[in-house]
Scaffold this motif. Structure first.
Motif, PDB file in Angstrom:
ATOM      1  N   GLN B 123       0.804  -1.233   0.000  1.00 47.05           N
ATOM      2  CA  GLN B 123       0.000   0.000   0.000  1.00 47.05           C
ATOM      3  C   GLN B 123       0.841   1.289   0.000  1.00 47.05           C
ATOM      4  OE1 GLN B 123      -3.511  -0.211   2.238  1.00 47.05           O
ATOM      5  NE2 GLN B 123      -4.081   1.890   1.871  1.00 47.05           N
ATOM      6  N   GLU B 127       0.277   4.169  -2.712  1.00 51.46           N
ATOM      7  CA  GLU B 127      -0.084   5.534  -2.323  1.00 51.46           C
ATOM      8  C   GLU B 127       0.926   6.540  -2.885  1.00 51.46           C
ATOM      9  OE1 GLU B 127      -2.640   6.947  -0.642  1.00 51.46           O
ATOM     10  OE2 GLU B 127      -3.677   5.032  -0.633  1.00 51.46           O
ATOM     11  N   ALA B 128       2.219   6.185  -2.773  1.00 49.68           N
ATOM     12  CA  ALA B 128       3.262   7.084  -3.274  1.00 49.68           C
ATOM     13  C   ALA B 128       3.151   7.234  -4.794  1.00 49.68           C
ATOM     14  CB  ALA B 128       4.643   6.558  -2.891  1.00 49.68           C
ATOM     15  N   ARG B 130       0.442   6.857  -6.529  1.00 48.16           N
ATOM     16  CA  ARG B 130      -0.777   7.621  -6.798  1.00 48.16           C
ATOM     17  C   ARG B 130      -0.496   9.125  -6.687  1.00 48.16           C
ATOM     18  NH1 ARG B 130      -5.431   9.890  -5.917  1.00 48.16           N
ATOM     19  NH2 ARG B 130      -7.209   8.798  -6.798  1.00 48.16           N
ATOM     20  N   ALA B 131       0.221   9.477  -5.608  1.00 52.93           N
ATOM     21  CA  ALA B 131       0.535  10.892  -5.390  1.00 52.93           C
ATOM     22  C   ALA B 131       1.386  11.429  -6.536  1.00 52.93           C
ATOM     23  CB  ALA B 131       1.252  11.071  -4.057  1.00 52.93           C
ATOM     24  N   ARG B 132       2.321  10.596  -7.011  1.00 53.85           N
ATOM     25  CA  ARG B 132       3.178  11.054  -8.101  1.00 53.85           C
ATOM     26  C   ARG B 132       2.371  11.205  -9.400  1.00 53.85           C
ATOM     27  NH1 ARG B 132       9.318   9.416  -9.055  1.00 53.85           N
ATOM     28  NH2 ARG B 132       9.393  10.550  -7.113  1.00 53.85           N
ATOM     29  N   MET B 134      -0.795  11.862  -9.573  1.00 52.18           N
ATOM     30  CA  MET B 134      -1.700  13.010  -9.412  1.00 52.18           C
ATOM     31  C   MET B 134      -0.923  14.325  -9.597  1.00 52.18           C
ATOM     32  SD  MET B 134      -4.642  14.017  -9.239  1.00 52.18           S
ATOM     33  CE  MET B 134      -5.913  12.921  -8.726  1.00 52.18           C
ATOM     34  N   LEU B 167      -4.091   5.456 -12.857  1.00 55.23           N
ATOM     35  CA  LEU B 167      -4.601   5.739 -11.518  1.00 55.23           C
ATOM     36  C   LEU B 167      -5.760   4.823 -11.157  1.00 55.23           C
ATOM     37  CD1 LEU B 167      -4.725   9.561 -10.797  1.00 55.23           C
ATOM     38  CD2 LEU B 167      -3.756   7.757  -9.427  1.00 55.23           C
ATOM     39  N   ASP B 171      -5.874   2.462  -7.900  1.00 53.35           N
ATOM     40  CA  ASP B 171      -6.964   2.475  -6.914  1.00 53.35           C
ATOM     41  C   ASP B 171      -7.620   1.102  -6.801  1.00 53.35           C
ATOM     42  OD1 ASP B 171      -6.518   5.096  -6.388  1.00 53.35           O
ATOM     43  OD2 ASP B 171      -8.162   5.873  -7.598  1.00 53.35           O
ATOM     44  N   GLU B 175      -7.701  -1.523  -3.555  1.00 54.35           N
ATOM     45  CA  GLU B 175      -8.926  -2.120  -3.011  1.00 54.35           C
ATOM     46  C   GLU B 175      -8.808  -3.646  -2.921  1.00 54.35           C
ATOM     47  OE1 GLU B 175     -12.439  -0.520  -2.595  1.00 54.35           O
ATOM     48  OE2 GLU B 175     -10.890   0.868  -1.916  1.00 54.35           O
TER      49      GLU B 175
END
Lengths: 223, 186
Positions: B123, B127-128, B130-132, B134, B167, B171, B175
């Motif tokens: 995870q 998350e990292a 995803r942030a990149r 975004m 993305l 996500d 999940e």
């Protein structure tokens, strides 16, 4: 930068479900914040807590320095009408009123007279590029045009904060881009926008994201 | 079950694959290849020569160490174990998001798989990443807003729709992590 929203251990529980679980964050004036997360993660509940539509079951939230839960129902409604504009996925316009009359509704509820409001409502329609549609009923407008009317209505009482719940959820991608550009321009005018969205392309218009997962709110680290 | 091949296993990835397979228990080159083939039938096969040369380089760099040699000659007689530096190298790689535009899709998948395979949580990496993604989407959205022509807008849109697809996968995989973990238990 002054603070528009401050949430401190903000929580909302429905039975055993923690829809929002001890959220701590601040939003500055002029921020455009996207609230992201999967369905059922608590995004809309968070927006309702900020807008004073739902009372917190724990913690508190302040909007422009006022803690909404300390106000009684009537004061809260007045505060909301003057300081917060709301935009919804399905526009929520009144079908029997035309575009400029819909825009005038928040001022009508604040005691204004319809005939005195035509000029200012039409001016707001001009702001969202709809001056030619002022006399059209919602049924005569496209989805994108109805959402523009809803944005103009949200601006009627010149609120500092705009809350938008999936504002492009029912629109095609090009119309959605136009609406998001419009929201972005509101922030450039010094307003604060908090927008719930599940679409990454919409969230990318915002300057910040708050991520929600099972009621918990986090802000992803900058990379 | 897995019907497509995703991406190419590059030099860096070979190193990390071997480190993650060695994490927790020493192994021989031959066994490492067998486990890799079983776990990742959809990735490009690793050749024995590639495995042995990578192991000897890792040994030289202090990321693995020789812990035993069984009788006979040949590289498949050497048993290797991961070192502390090897674990730290692996963990750094597992948690670092990939560059957004160059991220081959196979590598996103590989990082998630190797994190789970080595008993770690995937995870933080997701998350990292995803942030990149975004952050990159914000840059391109801002370019789009300042675009001078419709052509420039659709070029930005091309990038945005592809990043959005990545993305969605990130996500969706986040999940499914708890179910995926079960499959990767060794």
């Amino acid at each position: 930068m002054s603070i528009s929203i401050r949430a401190i251990d903000l929580s909302c529980q429905f039975g055993q479900v923690h829809a929002v679980d001890r959220a701590n964050f601040t939003v500055s004036v002029g921020d455009f914040v996207a609230v992201e997360g999967p369905s059922g993660s608590g995004k809309s509940t968070l927006l309702n807590l900020i807008g004073g539509l739902e009372p917190p079951t724990g913690g508190r939230v302040e909007v422009a320095g006022t803690e909404l839960s300390t106000l009684d129902e009537r004061e809260r409604t007045t505060f909301r009408r003057r300081h917060i504009g709301m935009i919804f996925q399905l526009y929520d316009l009144l079908p029997t009123l035309n575009a400029w009359q819909n825009v005038a509704v928040p001022a009508l509820l604040d005691g204004g007279k319809l005939k005195d409001l035509q000029a200012s409502s039409t001016e707001l329609l001009k702001r969202v590029g709809l001056q030619d549609r002022a006399d059209h009923k919602p049924s005569e407008l496209s989805g994108g045009e109805q959402q523009r009317v809803a944005i103009a209505r949200a601006l009627m009482n010149d609120p500092q904060l705009i809350l938008a719940d999936e504002p492009t959820g029912a629109l095609d991608s090009v119309t959605g881009d136009d609406i998001l550009g419009l929201l972005q321009s509101l922030c450039e005018d010094g307003r604060t926008v908090v927008m719930v969205t599940h679409a990454a392309r919409a969230a990318a218009y915002a300057t910040r994201s708050l991520r929600m997962l099972d009621g918990a709110v986090t802000e992803p680290a900058a990379v | 079950m897995l019907v497509y091949r995703c991406g190419i296993v590059g030099l860096m990835s070979t190193q990390q694959i071997l480190l993650s397979l060695l994490d927790g228990h020493p192994s021989y080159g031959y066994d490492l290849k067998r486990e890799y083939d079983e776990r990742f039938p959809n990735l490009k096969p690793l050749r024995f020569s590639q495995i042995y040369s990578t192991l000897s380089r890792l040994d030289r760099d202090g990321l693995v160490t020789l812990v035993g040699e069984s009788g006979g000659n040949g590289p498949d007689r050497k048993q290797y174990a991961i070192t502390e530096s090897g674990v730290s190298d692996l963990e750094t790689w597992l948690s670092a998001p990939l560059p957004v535009d160059e991220a081959p899709k196979g590598e996103l998948f590989l990082k998630v798989s190797l994190a789970l395979l080595s008993g770690r949580d995937a995870q933080p990496f997701l998350e990292a990443q995803r942030a990149r993604h975004m952050a990159r989407m914000r840059e391109v959205t801002s370019q789009k807003r300042n675009a001078d022509s419709e052509t420039e807008i659709v070029v930005c849109d091309f990038t945005l729709f592809h990043l959005e697809a990545d993305l969605s996968w990130i996500d969706h995989t986040t999940e499914r992590l708890s179910r995926l973990k079960v499959e990767f238990k060794r």
